[in-house]
Design a protein around this motif. Sequence first.
Motif, short mmCIF file in Angstrom:
data_model
loop_
_atom_site.label_atom_id
_atom_site.label_comp_id
_atom_site.label_asym_id
_atom_site.label_seq_id
_atom_site.Cartn_x
_atom_site.Cartn_y
_atom_site.Cartn_z
N LYS A 65 24.88 27.50 28.95
CA LYS A 65 23.46 27.13 28.74
C LYS A 65 23.24 25.63 28.83
CE LYS A 65 24.22 28.29 24.46
NZ LYS A 65 25.66 27.88 24.54
N GLU A 115 34.25 24.58 46.51
CA GLU A 115 34.69 25.61 45.57
C GLU A 115 35.90 26.31 46.19
OE1 GLU A 115 34.41 26.94 42.41
OE2 GLU A 115 35.96 28.22 43.26
N THR A 143 32.38 30.98 34.63
CA THR A 143 30.94 31.21 34.72
C THR A 143 30.62 32.67 35.01
OG1 THR A 143 30.57 28.93 35.39
CG2 THR A 143 28.84 30.52 35.95
C1 LIG Z 1 33.81 35.58 28.22
C2 LIG Z 1 33.01 34.31 28.12
C3 LIG Z 1 31.77 34.34 27.49
C4 LIG Z 1 31.00 33.17 27.43
N1 LIG Z 1 29.76 33.24 26.88
C5 LIG Z 1 28.96 32.13 26.88
C6 LIG Z 1 27.64 32.22 26.41
O1 LIG Z 1 27.19 33.28 25.99
N2 LIG Z 1 26.85 31.10 26.46
C7 LIG Z 1 27.33 29.90 26.91
O2 LIG Z 1 26.58 28.92 26.90
N3 LIG Z 1 28.61 29.80 27.37
C8 LIG Z 1 29.41 30.88 27.38
N4 LIG Z 1 30.69 30.81 27.86
C9 LIG Z 1 31.20 29.51 28.33
C10 LIG Z 1 30.72 29.20 29.72
O3 LIG Z 1 30.75 30.34 30.51
C11 LIG Z 1 31.57 28.08 30.33
O4 LIG Z 1 31.53 26.94 29.46
C12 LIG Z 1 31.07 27.67 31.69
O5 LIG Z 1 30.92 28.78 32.54
C13 LIG Z 1 32.04 26.68 32.31
O6 LIG Z 1 31.55 26.37 33.60
P1 LIG Z 1 32.39 25.45 34.56
O7 LIG Z 1 31.58 25.25 35.78
O8 LIG Z 1 32.86 24.24 33.83
O9 LIG Z 1 33.74 26.26 34.84
P2 LIG Z 1 34.06 27.49 35.85
O10 LIG Z 1 32.99 28.50 35.87
O11 LIG Z 1 35.42 27.94 35.52
O12 LIG Z 1 34.04 26.76 37.25
C14 LIG Z 1 35.02 25.83 37.67
C15 LIG Z 1 35.20 26.09 39.15
O13 LIG Z 1 35.97 25.04 39.71
C16 LIG Z 1 36.73 25.59 40.77
N5 LIG Z 1 37.82 24.66 41.05
C17 LIG Z 1 38.83 24.30 40.24
N6 LIG Z 1 39.64 23.42 40.86
C18 LIG Z 1 39.11 23.21 42.10
C19 LIG Z 1 39.51 22.43 43.21
N7 LIG Z 1 40.62 21.68 43.18
N8 LIG Z 1 38.74 22.45 44.32
C20 LIG Z 1 37.61 23.24 44.37
N9 LIG Z 1 37.22 24.03 43.35
C21 LIG Z 1 37.95 24.01 42.22
C22 LIG Z 1 37.19 26.92 40.18
O14 LIG Z 1 37.58 27.82 41.21
C23 LIG Z 1 35.94 27.38 39.44
O15 LIG Z 1 35.13 28.23 40.20
C24 LIG Z 1 31.49 31.96 27.96
C25 LIG Z 1 32.74 31.93 28.59
C26 LIG Z 1 33.49 33.10 28.68
C27 LIG Z 1 34.80 33.05 29.39
#
Ligand SMILES: Cc1cc2nc3c(=O)[nH]c(=O)nc-3n(C[C@H](O)[C@H](O)[C@H](O)COP(=O)(O)OP(=O)(O)OC[C@H]3O[C@@H](n4cnc5c(N)ncnc54)[C@H](O)[C@@H]3O)c2cc1C
Length: 389
Positions: A343, A35, A44
């Motif tokens: 979720k 990360e 997230t």
């Molecule tokens: C305001 C808001 C409200 C939401 N509400 C809901 C809800 O109520 N219910 C629901 O189901 N979903 C909701 N969502 C959507 C949900 O939060 C996202 O779909 C989900 O968190 C995405 O998770 P992720 O792990 O793909 O991305 P992220 O949480 O963005 O994680 C990706 C991670 O990868 C890391 N990364 C990127 N490139 C690299 C690299 N080269 N090397 C190492 N690390 C790297 C980043 O630093 C980051 O921490 C909401 C989103 C937002 C913004």
Amino acid sequence: MEKTADAVIIGGGIMGASIGHFLAKRKFGKVVLLEQRTLAAVSTGASAANVRTYYSNPVTVQLAKRAVEMFENDKEELGGDCGFRQIGFLLLLDEGWKVAGDQILRTEISNGVEVKEVSRGDIAELAPQLSLDGVVGGIFEPRSGYTDPVRTTQSLVNRAKDWGLVAYEGVGATALRLQNSRVVGVETKQGTLETGLVVNAAGPWGGEVGTWASLKYSLRWSRESDLVMQLPANFGRLPVVSDPTLRFYFRPHDNDKLLAGLGFPKEIEPLDINNYDRNLDLKTRRRIEQSLFQRLPALESAEYHHGYASIYTITDDWHPIVGPEPDLEGYYAFFGGSGHGYKLAPPIGESLADIITGKTPKIDIHAFRPTRFLEGQPFSSAWGGGNRG
Ligand SMILES: Cc1cc2nc3c(=O)[nH]c(=O)nc-3n(C[C@H](O)[C@H](O)[C@H](O)COP(=O)(O)OP(=O)(O)OC[C@H]3O[C@@H](n4cnc5c(N)ncnc54)[C@H](O)[C@@H]3O)c2cc1C
């Protein structure tokens, strides 16, 4: 820093944490999670983290149903207390959304979800503070609610450490090493990790990580904000509420506050994922407040507490991209939450770990395969094509 790993996960949001957890749980060997910031630092950590089952596609309904079970049994299923508040979820429907509502209800019921149609009278009992202008009825899911996204991510990772997962925060992947269409390693600023398996869970940067292997993903990014209000004393209980008429959602937050954000159908607000303002802007704040005061008039005199902005990473059909790439052995995609991926991440991670370890997945997630767009088989939903219902 390790020199070799059986699997490397790029990204420590809910998606990376989930696949890391379930691979480690299945004794996949040495699983390393990278990360670049801190766990749950981006989408997230800002997630409203609502957990609801209202979807009109059987796959997403089954996944969301499994998510509810997982959060209900978070200590065994997700590694620890995820702060699940099982306060129920209420979808408000006006005349225009009634047809979509019926389809959602039918799909939920036929997939075994505990859900019921509610009348205006039922809604007035569930949430007496609501003004029901335009509302003709709704759908209520008693087992849904909301969770703590940071705690969930940390629980998944921390428990997996007991099974051998190694997580690095502040360490970003910078390139993939490939040989004859196979993944053989991941480069970081701290050195190279030799591995035959990588999961791209880089969230908003999923497309960029893909380019390291000449993979192209069609993604858009939208600014998404939430605001938090201080609730007046004795405000009473509320379920999580989704209001497509006024295009927003809200739910209790902590014990004395309310969190609200703009919901589907929502315009895209493009942003630069490497440089955006994390504060809630005044225009968006006013838009959320306008809907809020219309639906909850008692809040007009409530005190604004704080607000923030983060990122939606949106795919062409508003559903995540998950699974192997046919032309690149050892590479799996798991990103593109499209505003509702929180979720879905634990149950998808569970199924993806099954696929990677050669088992039959609990829920078939083939429909999320990266090639679906080229094959002309994107997701569709009751809200119309190309969105997230
Ligand atoms: C305001 C808001 C409200 C939401 N509400 C809901 C809800 O109520 N219910 C629901 O189901 N979903 C909701 N969502 C959507 C949900 O939060 C996202 O779909 C989900 O968190 C995405 O998770 P992720 O792990 O793909 O991305 P992220 O949480 O963005 O994680 C990706 C991670 O990868 C890391 N990364 C990127 N490139 C690299 C690299 N080269 N090397 C190492 N690390 C790297 C980043 O630093 C980051 O921490 C909401 C989103 C937002 C913004």
